[in-house]
Design a protein around this motif. Structure first.
Motif, PDB file in Angstrom:
ATOM      1  N   LEU A  88       0.828  -1.201   0.000  1.00 28.08           N
ATOM      2  CA  LEU A  88       0.000   0.000   0.000  1.00 28.08           C
ATOM      3  C   LEU A  88       0.864   1.252   0.000  1.00 28.08           C
ATOM      4  O   LEU A  88       1.227   1.801   1.043  1.00 28.08           O
ATOM      5  N   GLY A  89       1.252   1.674  -1.214  1.00 26.09           N
ATOM      6  CA  GLY A  89       1.996   2.915  -1.382  1.00 26.09           C
ATOM      7  C   GLY A  89       3.322   2.905  -0.665  1.00 26.09           C
ATOM      8  O   GLY A  89       4.025   1.900  -0.618  1.00 26.09           O
ATOM      9  N   ARG A  90       3.678   4.050  -0.075  1.00 25.85           N
ATOM     10  CA  ARG A  90       4.961   4.211   0.614  1.00 25.85           C
ATOM     11  C   ARG A  90       4.852   3.948   2.108  1.00 25.85           C
ATOM     12  O   ARG A  90       5.764   4.255   2.859  1.00 25.85           O
ATOM     13  N   THR A  91       3.734   3.402   2.545  1.00 27.33           N
ATOM     14  CA  THR A  91       3.539   3.138   3.964  1.00 27.33           C
ATOM     15  C   THR A  91       3.967   1.710   4.293  1.00 27.33           C
ATOM     16  O   THR A  91       4.393   0.946   3.424  1.00 27.33           O
ATOM     17  N   ARG A  92       3.827   1.336   5.570  1.00 24.04           N
ATOM     18  CA  ARG A  92       4.098  -0.037   5.999  1.00 24.04           C
ATOM     19  C   ARG A  92       2.890  -0.937   5.808  1.00 24.04           C
ATOM     20  O   ARG A  92       2.942  -2.130   6.105  1.00 24.04           O
ATOM     21  N   GLY A  93       1.802  -0.368   5.324  1.00 21.84           N
ATOM     22  CA  GLY A  93       0.588  -1.145   5.154  1.00 21.84           C
ATOM     23  C   GLY A  93       0.724  -2.202   4.068  1.00 21.84           C
ATOM     24  O   GLY A  93       1.300  -1.948   3.006  1.00 21.84           O
ATOM     25  N   ARG A  94       0.200  -3.384   4.323  1.00 19.73           N
ATOM     26  CA  ARG A  94       0.249  -4.482   3.367  1.00 19.73           C
ATOM     27  C   ARG A  94      -1.097  -5.215   3.356  1.00 19.73           C
ATOM     28  O   ARG A  94      -1.754  -5.348   4.395  1.00 19.73           O
ATOM     29  N   VAL A  95      -1.491  -5.688   2.182  1.00 22.85           N
ATOM     30  CA  VAL A  95      -2.623  -6.601   2.076  1.00 22.85           C
ATOM     31  C   VAL A  95      -2.048  -8.010   2.012  1.00 22.85           C
ATOM     32  O   VAL A  95      -1.336  -8.356   1.067  1.00 22.85           O
TER      33      VAL A  95
END
Length: 312
Positions: free
Chosen positions: A124-131
């Motif tokens: 998810l973009g440049r964040t640490r977020g992941r699916v």
């Protein structure tokens, strides 16, 4: 080339040089901070790192590329390895099960990962977020794994430098010269022995060996769950007229009495198992290449009795 007679220099070499030299020029001109690395310490039983590395072996006389799974505890440096024919999700999950069983528990804190397709469906973009993939989410929930995903690219490699360096060390010290084996099972028996022997070594200037530090760390790991987790990919397939099931472009034989029937197939990283209801009817070593066949003569004996002309 005209100005410097650089006949042996390629474009990729120049590009690689510029990639490293450009930030150095910015620092020299006072236009940017130098790249700094902060020393880290880790609490026992708290963190680990996971990664795959490419390995070349001689398998039945053929030079073959395989994949080395590594899970490394950050405090002790204790690492568990296993070699697979692929680095797909089945190998990713089976590597975890093997490593956690050897270690006798699960780290309490973060386990650091690359953005492997076996675990991450989308960044998810440049964040640490992941699916995350559904199977990986179910797996890590079962084992209470707290995943932490590193940044993409070279910056992310620095965030799990322990396992990156461990894979390189293991490859140089145990897989050179290239091992010659008849099966991955034979090679993995050697890998398990090497892992045990490595407990006696010291990392850099540490006062204690890996094994001595792991003895401190092991009681602090989270106990493993009592129930097993099915790491194989389960599917229902129809047996074709050649008494075979087709799995990922490869064909595997089953007893001819099952022709036309639906069977349950469990695809593991190294083998494939076929069930008729709850009864196992076939077990094959998983094929590495695509478009191959693995046939067992016993599966066709009934047909040979009925059609003796086939025996010639």
């Amino acid at each position: 080339m005209d100005e410097h007679d650089a006949q042996g220099v390629t474009y990729s070499m120049v590009r690689a040089y510029i990639f490293h030299r450009r930030p150095e020029i910015r620092v020299e001109e006072g236009r940017g901070p130098p790249q700094a690395f902060v020393p880290q310490t880790h609490r026992p039983g708290d963190e680990a790192e996971v990664d795959f590395g490419d390995v070349w072996i001689h398998l039945n006389g053929v030079s073959t590329k395989v994949f080395l799974f590594s899970l490394r505890l950050s405090f002790s440096g204790k690492a568990v390895h296993k070699i697979f024919a692929s680095c797909g999700q089945e190998a990713f999950l089976e590597g975890h099960v093997h490593a956690l069983e050897v270690l006798g528990g699960v780290p309490r804190g973060k386990v650091r990962y690359d953005n492997l397709r076996a675990a991450v469906s989308q960044v998810l973009g440049r964040t640490r977020g992941r699916v995350e993939s559904d199977r990986w989410t179910a797996f890590r929930s079962h084992f209470s794994i707290n995943s932490f995903y590193c940044n993409p690219g070279i910056d992310g490699a620095h965030e799990k430098g322990g396992v990156e360096g461990q894979i390189g060390w293991f490859r140089r010290n145990h897989l050179v010269p290239v091992p010659t084996v008849t099966s991955l099972a034979e090679l993995n028996a050697m890998v398990e022995r090497w892992d045990e022997e490595d407990d006696a070594r010291r990392i850099m200037q540490r006062a204690l060996t890996i094994g001595e530090m792991f003895a401190v760390e092991r009681p602090l790991l989270v106990p493993l769950p009592e129930e097993d987790f099915e790491t194989g990919l389960v599917s229902s397939l129809r047996v074709n007229r050649y008494s075979q099931v087709s799995v990922r472009t490869n064909h595997y034989s089953v007893p001819v009495r099952l022709i036309g029937r639906m069977v349950r197939v469990v695809l593991h990283a190294s083998e494939l198992v076929v069930y008729d209801a709850h009864k196992e009817v076939a077990r094959h070593e998983r094929l590495i290449a695509k478009g191959g066949s693995r046939l067992v003569l016993d599966h066709y004996l009934e047909a040979l009795v009925r059609k003796p002309g086939l025996q010639s």
